[in-house]
Design an enzyme around this catalytic site. Structure first.
Site, mmCIF file in Angstrom:
data_model
loop_
_atom_site.group_PDB
_atom_site.id
_atom_site.type_symbol
_atom_site.label_atom_id
_atom_site.label_comp_id
_atom_site.label_asym_id
_atom_site.label_seq_id
_atom_site.Cartn_x
_atom_site.Cartn_y
_atom_site.Cartn_z
ATOM 1 N N GLN A 102 0.820 -1.214 0.000
ATOM 2 C CA GLN A 102 0.000 0.000 0.000
ATOM 3 C C GLN A 102 0.854 1.263 0.000
ATOM 4 O O GLN A 102 0.440 2.292 -0.540
ATOM 5 C CB GLN A 102 -0.917 0.021 1.221
ATOM 6 C CG GLN A 102 -2.130 -0.860 1.107
ATOM 7 C CD GLN A 102 -3.026 -0.735 2.323
ATOM 8 O OE1 GLN A 102 -3.178 0.339 2.901
ATOM 9 N NE2 GLN A 102 -3.597 -1.837 2.735
ATOM 10 N N ASP A 280 -10.357 3.662 3.599
ATOM 11 C CA ASP A 280 -9.150 4.430 3.938
ATOM 12 C C ASP A 280 -8.032 4.213 2.923
ATOM 13 O O ASP A 280 -7.158 5.063 2.762
ATOM 14 C CB ASP A 280 -8.673 4.109 5.356
ATOM 15 C CG ASP A 280 -8.124 2.697 5.513
ATOM 16 O OD1 ASP A 280 -6.941 2.486 5.226
ATOM 17 O OD2 ASP A 280 -8.885 1.817 5.948
ATOM 18 N N HIS A 303 -9.029 4.522 10.951
ATOM 19 C CA HIS A 303 -8.055 4.566 9.865
ATOM 20 C C HIS A 303 -8.482 5.571 8.791
ATOM 21 O O HIS A 303 -7.650 6.304 8.253
ATOM 22 C CB HIS A 303 -7.879 3.178 9.249
ATOM 23 C CG HIS A 303 -6.986 2.264 10.024
ATOM 24 N ND1 HIS A 303 -7.456 1.473 11.035
ATOM 25 C CD2 HIS A 303 -5.655 2.031 9.959
ATOM 26 C CE1 HIS A 303 -6.453 0.779 11.554
ATOM 27 N NE2 HIS A 303 -5.351 1.102 10.919
#
Length: 341
Positions: A102, A280, A303
């Site tokens: 990510q 998120d 988050h």
């Protein structure tokens, strides 16, 4: 350029702040200092997976970094130019490979090709599974213009890890907004990977029965794969023109009979545009898209709140959250001026 100070204890106070901040620091070429890293966790400071993620980012953007050691509660990160990248990294533990990915994927906005091989945990607690990344996050990012491919060479479960994933990220020339408002089709794809079939066969059937009893047409894919220790993960997902939804779960070796039930129930209950976990993950790249994005989500997680806050500090993006029937609507207006030239 002035150093941007970031309080790592804000919001959920975990690794999310550090990952998002360093990713955007690379893209926007903003030097940052993150203090109070993971101060809300039982073991504060950097863990091996956070260390690996920052090492990879630092190599990608030729950054100078201070405070890069396990347990460190403050990191100073000074990014430089981003080059084409070909790297191999080993977390050394069962630290989450999906969370590291990510941080890496949005760097495609620099217009460079990224190829990274990472050893560590593919399916571990407190992290999305690699199948979630492959089937859910990849679909969402592709609609923005962020295209990546991943090959799961070997599974790695907690506690030994030992998994291996090859990631290729193509350069992104332009970001597109997303509008994900409500699930339009009652279809479900169930994907399960495991080391020992006798531990999960009944679980797949129970999850499928729960989905079908709620009106979902369900397809099933299962695969037995070797790993350094026993484990299994299940993902249930769907995407249509108005939604991208996934729910995943890890096998609890102490309570095998419940495996698959939680993610099936979660999936059935997700009727909005995205699931709570995906929400998120959308924020970092969308904060750099100049057009307005709108998505709905069943709940606002810590988050999501944290990522909206951090991205607004680094990119100047504007956002709003409104209550609607069944959940919340999130509007995010990004700033392309913040993107790397």
């Amino acid at each position: 350029m002035n150093l941007l100070e970031i309080d790592g204890s804000f919001g959920e106070g975990g690794g999310q702040i550090l990952r998002s901040a360093t990713t955007l620091a690379c893209i926007t070429q903003t030097p940052i200092r993150v203090n109070n890293i993971r101060s809300n966790r039982k073991i504060p400071g950097l863990r091996p997976s956070h260390l690996t993620a920052i090492k990879i980012l630092a190599k990608m953007c030729n950054a100078h970094v201070d405070g890069l050691s396990v347990g460190s509660t403050s990191v100073e990160f000074h990014p430089d130019r981003i080059d084409n990248v070909f790297l191999e990294e080993d977390v050394g533990t069962a630290g989450s490979i999906p969370l590291i990915m990510q941080t890496v994927i949005p760097l495609a906005l620099a217009g460079k090709k990224l190829q990274v091989s990472i050893r560590g945990g593919t399916d571990v607690p407190w992290s999305p599974t690699t199948n979630y990344t492959k089937y859910v996050l990849a679909e969402a990012y592709s609609r923005m213009g962020l295209d990546f491919a991943m090959k799961i060479q070997k599974r790695g479960y907690y506690p030994r890890g030992g998994g291996l994933v090859h990631l290729t990220v193509n350069p992104c020339t332009e970001l597109s907004p997303v509008h994900l408002i409500k699930r339009a089709e009652k279809k479900a794809n169930l994907v399960c990977c495991y080391t020992d079939e006798d531990r999960i066969s009944d679980s797949i059937g129970c999850a499928r029965d729960l989905l079908e009893s709620n009106g979902f047409a369900t397809s099933t894919e299962k695969s037995q794969e070797k790993a350094d220790n026993s484990g299994a993960s299940m993902l249930i997902f769907s995407h249509d023109s108005n939604s991208i939804i996934g729910a995943d779960e890890l096998l609890d070796l102490k309570n095998r009979s419940d495996f698959g039930k939680r993610c099936a129930r979660d999936f059935v209950g997700y009727g909005m545009g995205v699931d709570a976990n995906l929400s998120d993950m959308l924020v970092t790249p969308l904060s750099l898209c100049k057009e307005l994005s709108i998505f709905t989500v069943p709940s606002i997680s810590k988050h999501l709140e944290t990522n909206l806050y951090i991205t607004s500090k680094l990119t100047g993006c504007k956002y709003g959250i409104g209550k609607i029937d069944g959940g919340y609507e999130v509007r995010l207006q990004g700033s392309s001026d913040s993107c790397i030239k």
